[in-house]
Motif scaffolding. Structure first.
Motif, PDB file in Angstrom:
ATOM      1  N   ASP A  96       0.855  -1.176   0.000  1.00  0.00           N
ATOM      2  CA  ASP A  96       0.000   0.000   0.000  1.00  0.00           C
ATOM      3  C   ASP A  96       0.893   1.227   0.000  1.00  0.00           C
ATOM      4  OD1 ASP A  96       0.581   1.012   2.712  1.00  0.00           O
ATOM      5  OD2 ASP A  96      -0.417  -0.824   3.372  1.00  0.00           O
ATOM      6  N   LEU A  97       0.254   2.381  -0.158  1.00  0.00           N
ATOM      7  CA  LEU A  97       0.999   3.634  -0.232  1.00  0.00           C
ATOM      8  C   LEU A  97       0.537   4.581   0.868  1.00  0.00           C
ATOM      9  CD1 LEU A  97       1.117   4.072  -4.108  1.00  0.00           C
ATOM     10  CD2 LEU A  97       2.948   3.295  -2.599  1.00  0.00           C
ATOM     11  N   ALA A  98       0.303   3.996   2.035  1.00  0.00           N
ATOM     12  CA  ALA A  98      -0.128   4.809   3.173  1.00  0.00           C
ATOM     13  C   ALA A  98       0.903   5.907   3.445  1.00  0.00           C
ATOM     14  CB  ALA A  98      -0.299   3.929   4.417  1.00  0.00           C
ATOM     15  N   GLY A  99       0.398   7.101   3.654  1.00  0.00           N
ATOM     16  CA  GLY A  99       1.279   8.214   3.967  1.00  0.00           C
ATOM     17  C   GLY A  99       1.927   8.865   2.765  1.00  0.00           C
ATOM     18  N   GLN A 100       1.687   8.302   1.592  1.00  0.00           N
ATOM     19  CA  GLN A 100       2.281   8.856   0.373  1.00  0.00           C
ATOM     20  C   GLN A 100       1.363   9.928  -0.226  1.00  0.00           C
ATOM     21  OE1 GLN A 100       5.275   8.299  -0.969  1.00  0.00           O
ATOM     22  NE2 GLN A 100       5.820   6.950   0.736  1.00  0.00           N
ATOM     23  N   PRO A 101       1.920  10.788  -1.054  1.00  0.00           N
ATOM     24  CA  PRO A 101       1.100  11.871  -1.623  1.00  0.00           C
ATOM     25  C   PRO A 101       0.057  11.349  -2.617  1.00  0.00           C
ATOM     26  CG  PRO A 101       3.327  11.894  -2.539  1.00  0.00           C
ATOM     27  CD  PRO A 101       3.344  10.914  -1.413  1.00  0.00           C
ATOM     28  N   THR A 102      -1.109  11.973  -2.581  1.00  0.00           N
ATOM     29  CA  THR A 102      -2.147  11.622  -3.544  1.00  0.00           C
ATOM     30  C   THR A 102      -1.838  12.291  -4.887  1.00  0.00           C
ATOM     31  OG1 THR A 102      -3.492  13.486  -2.815  1.00  0.00           O
ATOM     32  CG2 THR A 102      -3.898  11.360  -1.748  1.00  0.00           C
ATOM     33  N   GLY A 103      -2.475  11.769  -5.927  1.00  0.00           N
ATOM     34  CA  GLY A 103      -2.255  12.308  -7.270  1.00  0.00           C
ATOM     35  C   GLY A 103      -2.017  11.168  -8.256  1.00  0.00           C
ATOM     36  N   THR A 104      -1.473  11.528  -9.405  1.00  0.00           N
ATOM     37  CA  THR A 104      -1.267  10.538 -10.467  1.00  0.00           C
ATOM     38  C   THR A 104       0.108   9.893 -10.318  1.00  0.00           C
ATOM     39  OG1 THR A 104      -2.657  11.830 -11.952  1.00  0.00           O
ATOM     40  CG2 THR A 104      -1.232  10.164 -12.964  1.00  0.00           C
ATOM     41  N   TRP A 105       0.112   8.609 -10.055  1.00  0.00           N
ATOM     42  CA  TRP A 105       1.342   7.826  -9.906  1.00  0.00           C
ATOM     43  C   TRP A 105       1.611   7.058 -11.195  1.00  0.00           C
ATOM     44  CZ3 TRP A 105       4.202   6.505  -5.185  1.00  0.00           C
ATOM     45  CH2 TRP A 105       3.844   7.309  -4.090  1.00  0.00           C
ATOM     46  N   THR A 106       2.880   6.688 -11.389  1.00  0.00           N
ATOM     47  CA  THR A 106       3.250   5.935 -12.587  1.00  0.00           C
ATOM     48  C   THR A 106       4.079   4.722 -12.198  1.00  0.00           C
ATOM     49  OG1 THR A 106       3.297   7.961 -13.906  1.00  0.00           O
ATOM     50  CG2 THR A 106       4.441   6.034 -14.807  1.00  0.00           C
ATOM     51  N   TRP A 107       3.655   3.574 -12.685  1.00  0.00           N
ATOM     52  CA  TRP A 107       4.453   2.355 -12.550  1.00  0.00           C
ATOM     53  C   TRP A 107       5.077   2.069 -13.901  1.00  0.00           C
ATOM     54  CZ3 TRP A 107       2.790  -3.280 -13.194  1.00  0.00           C
ATOM     55  CH2 TRP A 107       3.827  -4.142 -12.781  1.00  0.00           C
ATOM     56  N   GLU A 108       6.374   1.800 -13.905  1.00  0.00           N
ATOM     57  CA  GLU A 108       7.101   1.645 -15.167  1.00  0.00           C
ATOM     58  C   GLU A 108       7.905   0.350 -15.140  1.00  0.00           C
ATOM     59  OE1 GLU A 108       9.428   5.079 -17.057  1.00  0.00           O
ATOM     60  OE2 GLU A 108      11.006   3.851 -16.145  1.00  0.00           O
ATOM     61  N   ALA A 109       7.959  -0.319 -16.279  1.00  0.00           N
ATOM     62  CA  ALA A 109       8.784  -1.517 -16.419  1.00  0.00           C
ATOM     63  C   ALA A 109       9.595  -1.403 -17.699  1.00  0.00           C
ATOM     64  CB  ALA A 109       7.913  -2.764 -16.465  1.00  0.00           C
ATOM     65  N   THR A 110      10.883  -1.690 -17.600  1.00  0.00           N
ATOM     66  CA  THR A 110      11.745  -1.714 -18.781  1.00  0.00           C
ATOM     67  C   THR A 110      12.346  -3.107 -18.904  1.00  0.00           C
ATOM     68  OG1 THR A 110      12.256   0.635 -18.578  1.00  0.00           O
ATOM     69  CG2 THR A 110      13.748  -0.691 -19.920  1.00  0.00           C
ATOM     70  N   TYR A 111      12.089  -3.741 -20.053  1.00  0.00           N
ATOM     71  CA  TYR A 111      12.482  -5.139 -20.280  1.00  0.00           C
ATOM     72  C   TYR A 111      12.934  -5.285 -21.717  1.00  0.00           C
ATOM     73  CZ  TYR A 111      11.508 -10.187 -21.077  1.00  0.00           C
ATOM     74  OH  TYR A 111      11.570 -11.517 -21.415  1.00  0.00           O
ATOM     75  N   GLN A 112      14.126  -5.742 -21.930  1.00  0.00           N
ATOM     76  CA  GLN A 112      14.632  -5.980 -23.280  1.00  0.00           C
ATOM     77  C   GLN A 112      14.469  -4.744 -24.169  1.00  0.00           C
ATOM     78  OE1 GLN A 112      16.187  -8.740 -22.011  1.00  0.00           O
ATOM     79  NE2 GLN A 112      16.130  -9.401 -24.120  1.00  0.00           N
ATOM     80  N   GLY A 113      14.763  -3.587 -23.600  1.00  0.00           N
ATOM     81  CA  GLY A 113      14.688  -2.352 -24.372  1.00  0.00           C
ATOM     82  C   GLY A 113      13.292  -1.791 -24.547  1.00  0.00           C
ATOM     83  N   GLN A 114      12.307  -2.473 -23.976  1.00  0.00           N
ATOM     84  CA  GLN A 114      10.910  -2.027 -24.097  1.00  0.00           C
ATOM     85  C   GLN A 114      10.492  -1.390 -22.774  1.00  0.00           C
ATOM     86  OE1 GLN A 114       8.271  -5.386 -24.377  1.00  0.00           O
ATOM     87  NE2 GLN A 114       6.418  -4.165 -24.584  1.00  0.00           N
ATOM     88  N   THR A 115       9.986  -0.180 -22.815  1.00  0.00           N
ATOM     89  CA  THR A 115       9.521   0.487 -21.603  1.00  0.00           C
ATOM     90  C   THR A 115       8.014   0.689 -21.684  1.00  0.00           C
ATOM     91  OG1 THR A 115      11.619   1.620 -21.246  1.00  0.00           O
ATOM     92  CG2 THR A 115       9.684   2.570 -20.188  1.00  0.00           C
ATOM     93  N   GLU A 116       7.319   0.213 -20.663  1.00  0.00           N
ATOM     94  CA  GLU A 116       5.866   0.382 -20.588  1.00  0.00           C
ATOM     95  C   GLU A 116       5.520   1.067 -19.275  1.00  0.00           C
ATOM     96  OE1 GLU A 116       4.006  -0.273 -23.070  1.00  0.00           O
ATOM     97  OE2 GLU A 116       5.432  -1.437 -24.263  1.00  0.00           O
ATOM     98  N   GLN A 117       4.416   1.802 -19.280  1.00  0.00           N
ATOM     99  CA  GLN A 117       3.976   2.493 -18.074  1.00  0.00           C
ATOM    100  C   GLN A 117       2.488   2.273 -17.852  1.00  0.00           C
ATOM    101  OE1 GLN A 117       5.012   6.629 -18.661  1.00  0.00           O
ATOM    102  NE2 GLN A 117       6.995   6.340 -17.639  1.00  0.00           N
ATOM    103  N   ARG A 118       2.102   2.279 -16.592  1.00  0.00           N
ATOM    104  CA  ARG A 118       0.692   2.323 -16.221  1.00  0.00           C
ATOM    105  C   ARG A 118       0.555   3.410 -15.170  1.00  0.00           C
ATOM    106  NH1 ARG A 118      -2.081   0.247 -19.874  1.00  0.00           N
ATOM    107  NH2 ARG A 118      -3.040  -1.788 -19.742  1.00  0.00           N
ATOM    108  N   GLN A 119      -0.452   4.232 -15.320  1.00  0.00           N
ATOM    109  CA  GLN A 119      -0.689   5.276 -14.335  1.00  0.00           C
ATOM    110  C   GLN A 119      -1.913   4.950 -13.506  1.00  0.00           C
ATOM    111  OE1 GLN A 119      -0.635   8.924 -16.721  1.00  0.00           O
ATOM    112  NE2 GLN A 119       1.443   9.250 -15.962  1.00  0.00           N
TER     113      GLN A 119
END
Ligand SMILES: [Zn+2]
Length: 447
Positions: free
Chosen positions: A316-339
């Protein structure tokens, strides 16, 4: 791991299909609907495409290539001298390439998510539809399929399509490369949703479109751009309230994907791969709304090869700032994000006072009425009556709840407290606080 889809067709059934294709071919030629075979090279484009609404970077894996070794059983040889194929004790050696949907084969079939498209221009020689598409094993009856002859006389078989999904074009009509032919399904003798692509050259000889050292059928590749034997890629990133459910075949899988979480919730970060190999690192990063990095970590699979795999982390992200977060994965030169949106929790006190909104506000996206972004109503949408849309009936219920108690029978533009131009959850929260600061028996109508 999950069982990877495979299939079977008896020699008798295959001969029947070939006989029908021969008849149709002669008939179409006599009718002038099929051009004489031309010399020249036809090359193949990719046979799958994601539906326009599906934004996953990948939608498939490959479970089996053509078995180049005529011996059996368990005498396997694919074009690349590996064993990514299968045979059966009755003498069947796999005669095509199996492209399975990954992730969510059944879910995607049900929602028309993964399309089979023509690999080259051609003419429809035959097609079948109307057969059940939820086969989980061999002996599943006839498949739904489309057969296309190309200008060089080669013929592609596209099998196991979803019931009712085959192209509306008739036998004898032409198709172009990339054109829709059907939806990936599991009709016929099939253990799960996949496309079985079987191709014959102009002389009627089975080919393996991939060129490789152990391909005894054809020396050169038939692909316009041949992909790697291990076509390693990230197929999908998902942020969810729970790991996905993969129930027994043929029940549809459940994704618990959400795009809005409160700081009081636990969220799961899930990455789906195809052809993941040991030693391949993925670099994951989690960015706060101000783009500073909260977490940064590496992961690699210990398994030599997964045709399909997924991994997840949760916190969880208790105590963290609210707003738009981004999760990013880079694999074999490919970068994908989910917000995703991180919001403050509502009080969720279930005190009988405005509990619908209390609970919805623990997850609601202040920017939209469809709070979880799933396109459908549920307990935490403004779709209060759960009829699938946010309509005036829902607004009326909100209005009654919000305004009747203060004697305002009309919708009040002043209710747009945050000046966003719409009445959204931020406004509703403000209204609730303003009008219903404390529970009271006459103060509200239960939603
Ligand atoms: Zn197959």
């Amino acid at each position: 791991m999950l069982n990877l889809p495979s299939d079977y067709m008896s020699a008798e059934t295959r001969a029947e299909i070939q006989a029908e294709l021969d008849v149709n071919r002669a008939l179409l030629r006599s009718q002038g609907k099929l051009e004489p075979v031309k010399s020249g090279i036809v090359t193949f484009d990719w046979p799958l495409a994601a539906a326009s609404w599906l934004d996953d970077p990948g939608v498939h894996g490959i479970s089996n290539f053509v078995d180049q070794d005529p011996a059996f059983p368990n005498q396997l040889l694919d074009y690349n001298c590996g064993a990514r194929s299968y045979d059966l004790s009755n003498g069947y050696n796999h005669r095509g390439i199996d492209f399975f949907t990954w992730p969510y084969g059944w879910k995607r079939m049900d929602e028309f998510g993964v399309e089979i498209v023509a690999i080259a221009d051609g003419t429809i020689l035959s097609k079948f539809d109307g057969n059940d598409d939820r086969s989980c094993g061999f002996g599943g009856g006839s498949w739904n399929a489309v057969y296309v002859e190309h200008s060089d006389g080669s013929i592609a078989w596209y099998g196991h399509m979803k019931n009712g999904s085959t192209t509306s074009k008739a036998i004898g009509e032409s198709v172009v490369a990339g054109e829709y032919l059907g939806i990936v399904g599991s009709s016929g003798s099939s253990t799960g949703p996949h496309l079985h692509l079987e191709v014959y050259d102009g002389q009627g000889q089975l080919i393996e479109p991939y060129a490789g050292a152990c391909n005894v059928m054809n020396a050169s590749s038939w692909w316009t751009q041949q992909r790697a034997y291990y076509d390693s890629a990230l197929n999908r990133l998902e942020i969810a309230s729970a790991p996905p459910d993969f129930p027994a075949c043929p029940q549809a899988e459940t994704s618990h994907e959400r795009r809005v979480f409160s700081t009081a919730e636990t969220m799961y970060y899930i990455a789906f791969y195809r052809d993941q190999l040991a030693g391949q690192n993925t670099n994951y990063k989690l960015y706060r709304p101000d783009n500073s990095v909260l977490y940064d970590w590496l992961h690699s699979s210990p398994e030599p090869h997964y045709a399909a795999s997924y991994w997840y982390w949760f916190w969880d992200l208790a105590g963290q700032p609210t707003g738009t977060w981004t999760w990013e994965a880079t694999y074999q030169g490919q970068t994908e994000q989910r917000q995703f949106e991180l919001v403050a929790p509502g009080n969720g006190d279930n005190d009988g006072f405005m509990d619908h909104l209390d609970n919805c506000m623990t997850v609601a996206n202040p920017s939209q009425l469809d709070s979880n972004g799933d396109g459908y109503g549920n307990a935490c949408d403004a779709d209060i009556n759960d009829d699938g849309i946010v309509n005036f009936a829902d607004l009326n219920q909100l209005k009654l709840a919000m305004f009747s108690a203060v004697g305002d029978a009309n919708w009040n533009p002043a209710a747009d407290f945050d000046g966003s131009g719409t009445i959204n959850f931020v406004d509703l929260l403000t209204m609730k606080t303003q009008f219903f600061g404390a529970p009271g028996p006459s103060a509200y109508a239960p939603l």
